[in-house]
Design an enzyme around this catalytic site. Structure first.
Site, PDB file in Angstrom:
ATOM      1  CD  GLU A  93      -2.638  -1.034   2.454  1.00 39.93           C
ATOM      2  OE1 GLU A  93      -4.079  -1.463   2.295  1.00 39.93           O
ATOM      3  OE2 GLU A  93      -2.852  -0.868   3.120  1.00 39.93           O
ATOM      4  CB  CYS A 106       2.763   7.876   2.982  1.00 40.86           C
ATOM      5  SG  CYS A 106       3.854   6.836   3.934  1.00 40.86           S
ATOM      6  CB  CYS A 113       7.422  -4.328   8.126  1.00 38.53           C
ATOM      7  SG  CYS A 113       8.771  -3.592   9.216  1.00 38.53           S
ATOM      8  CB  CYS A 117       6.170  -1.559  16.023  1.00 43.78           C
ATOM      9  SG  CYS A 117       8.442  -1.056  15.459  1.00 43.78           S
ATOM     10  CB  CYS A 120       2.990  -1.060  13.438  1.00 42.14           C
ATOM     11  SG  CYS A 120       3.056  -0.997  11.297  1.00 42.14           S
ATOM     12  N   GLY A 160       6.540  -0.912   5.856  1.00 39.91           N
ATOM     13  CA  GLY A 160       8.084  -1.698   5.965  1.00 39.91           C
ATOM     14  C   GLY A 160       9.797  -0.497   6.464  1.00 39.91           C
ATOM     15  CD  GLU A 161      12.825   0.988   9.379  1.00 36.36           C
ATOM     16  OE1 GLU A 161      14.604   1.593   8.490  1.00 36.36           O
ATOM     17  OE2 GLU A 161      13.164   1.230  10.723  1.00 36.36           O
ATOM     18  CB  SER A 192      10.439   7.049   8.544  1.00 38.41           C
ATOM     19  OG  SER A 192       9.979   7.035   9.521  1.00 38.41           O
ATOM     20  CB  SER A 215       9.501   6.168  14.419  1.00 39.33           C
ATOM     21  OG  SER A 215       9.440   6.301  13.512  1.00 39.33           O
ATOM     22  CG  LEU A 216      12.472   7.438  20.638  1.00 43.07           C
ATOM     23  CD1 LEU A 216      14.027   7.118  20.427  1.00 43.07           C
ATOM     24  CD2 LEU A 216      13.572   8.936  21.569  1.00 43.07           C
ATOM     25  CG  HIS A 217       7.436   5.068  18.295  1.00 41.46           C
ATOM     26  ND1 HIS A 217       6.275   6.560  17.866  1.00 41.46           N
ATOM     27  CD2 HIS A 217       7.792   3.697  17.254  1.00 41.46           C
ATOM     28  CE1 HIS A 217       6.819   6.744  16.498  1.00 41.46           C
ATOM     29  NE2 HIS A 217       6.848   5.494  16.139  1.00 41.46           N
ATOM     30  CG  ASN A 291      -3.640   6.407  13.454  1.00 41.16           C
ATOM     31  OD1 ASN A 291      -4.571   7.009  13.841  1.00 41.16           O
ATOM     32  ND2 ASN A 291      -2.682   6.950  13.035  1.00 41.16           N
TER      33      ASN A 291
END
Length: 346
Positions: A93, A106, A113, A117, A120, A160-161, A192, A215-217, A291
């Site tokens: 996507e 995007c 992935c 996470c 996700c 994906g990373e 990212s 992306s720390l989070h 989300n």
């Protein structure tokens, strides 16, 4: 003879490939102009090239554009999500987003992935393979042709990373930046990462001045371990150190992505801890309310989010609350996932 996807090649590689089949260098420029400027993906429609040369091109190459299986458009903000089928039948996507000063895409870099996470959907669907350079580049071309838009901002924040598909991703970025191809300014491209520390340091030596988002989070390893399994390999200290090395070399500000989760990482004490962690870096922190997700995490209240942002600002950390686009079509952060052919939309 196996045809080659022309979008997998860099500009210099194409010059060499064309030379081997007795096509002049300027033919490369002509073909790329048709593809990237006119969005023509059939050699036989490239009318300023002779019929014989078009036949030669068609013998050795093809122009791969993914097949759209489903397109969903947000009734709220016009954000559009595309489900693509790849040559091997796998699906990815990507998302088109509209802002006052830019049209952004995007883009995915992997099928699925491997990082898993907890917040996700992509990670929950598993990992299948890396995308080729051509598959990465072609998402932008396909969106531009289907929606008749000129994308002037690209974020590698889809499925994906990107740092785990490093070579193909950087080659795609070079192609987007190349004046004979997309001619997209480097500062309009963002990569990212969930914090692949060694690759962040390596990116500091990349010749193009692209943007970096991390992306720390979480403000500490205890919380990050609970939501990001990659933290066991690249703990927060290593990620922050790699960002410092990156910043020392590039002098660029780093964007820190922070998904706020109710009751887990959204308190003012977490904001204080995060501010201390980031105090030696020049950063912009994007606070993103979580989300809908596989783990069932909930969004903090608006009051908690506002207090979090204000506490960061009180500690001289630039921060903003980012309300996601496309949540009504599952196109926001952490919501992209693989789907089977013929999937039904809600």
């Amino acid at each position: 003879m196996i045809k080659k996807n022309i979008l997998d090649y860099s500009y210099d590689e194409l010059i060499n490939e064309f030379k081997q089949i007795n096509l002049q260098k300027f033919r490369v420029d002509q073909v790329l102009d048709w593809i990237f400027k006119k969005h023509v993906f059939d050699f036989y429609e490239m009318t300023n090239i002779s019929k014989l040369q078009r036949e030669i091109l068609d013998k050795y190459f093809y122009i791969y554009i993914p097949e759209p299986i489903n397109i969903q458009e947000s009734k709220i903000d016009g954000t559009t999500k595309f489900l693509w089928k790849l040559e091997d039948g796998r699906t990815i996507e990507s998302v088109l987003l509209f802002y006052p000063n830019r049209v952004s895409a995007c883009i995915s870099t992997q099928v699925g992935c491997a990082l898993k996470c907890k917040f996700c959907s992509t990670g929950a669907s598993g990992f299948e393979r890396n995308l080729t350079t051509g598959e990465i580049v072609s998402q932008v071309l396909a969106i531009e042709k289907l929606k008749d838009v000129n994308i002037n901002n690209v974020v590698l924040m889809g499925m994906g990373e990107p740092m785990l598909n490093y070579d193909n991703v950087l080659k795609a970025i070079r192609n987007w930046n190349n004046k004979k191809m997309k001619n997209l300014g480097a500062r309009r491209i963002t990569i990212s990462t969930a914090g692949i520390a060694d690759k962040i340091e390596e990116l500091a030596d990349f010749e193009l001045d692209i943007r970096l988002s991390v992306s720390l989070h979480a403000p500490n390893n205890y919380i990050r371990d609970q939501i990001m399994p990659i933290n066991s390999k690249y703990p927060i200290e290593e990620v922050i150190q790699s960002c410092k090395i990156y910043q020392e070399k590039t002098k660029n500000r780093v964007t820190i992505e922070y998904i706020a989760i109710k009751g887990l990482n959204d308190g003012v004490e977490h904001a204080e801890e995060l501010a201390k962690l980031l105090k030696d870096l020049k950063v912009m922190v994007n606070i993103i309310p979580v989300n809908p997700n596989p783990a069932g995490f909930e969004r903090p209240s608006k009051r908690f989010l506002t207090n979090f942002v204000n506490k960061l600002k009180d500690n001289n950390i630039e921060a903003t609350l980012r309300m996601e686009k496309g949540t009504d079509i599952d196109a926001a952060c952490g919501q992209l996932k693989m789907r089977q052919k013929g999937f039904k939309t809600k």
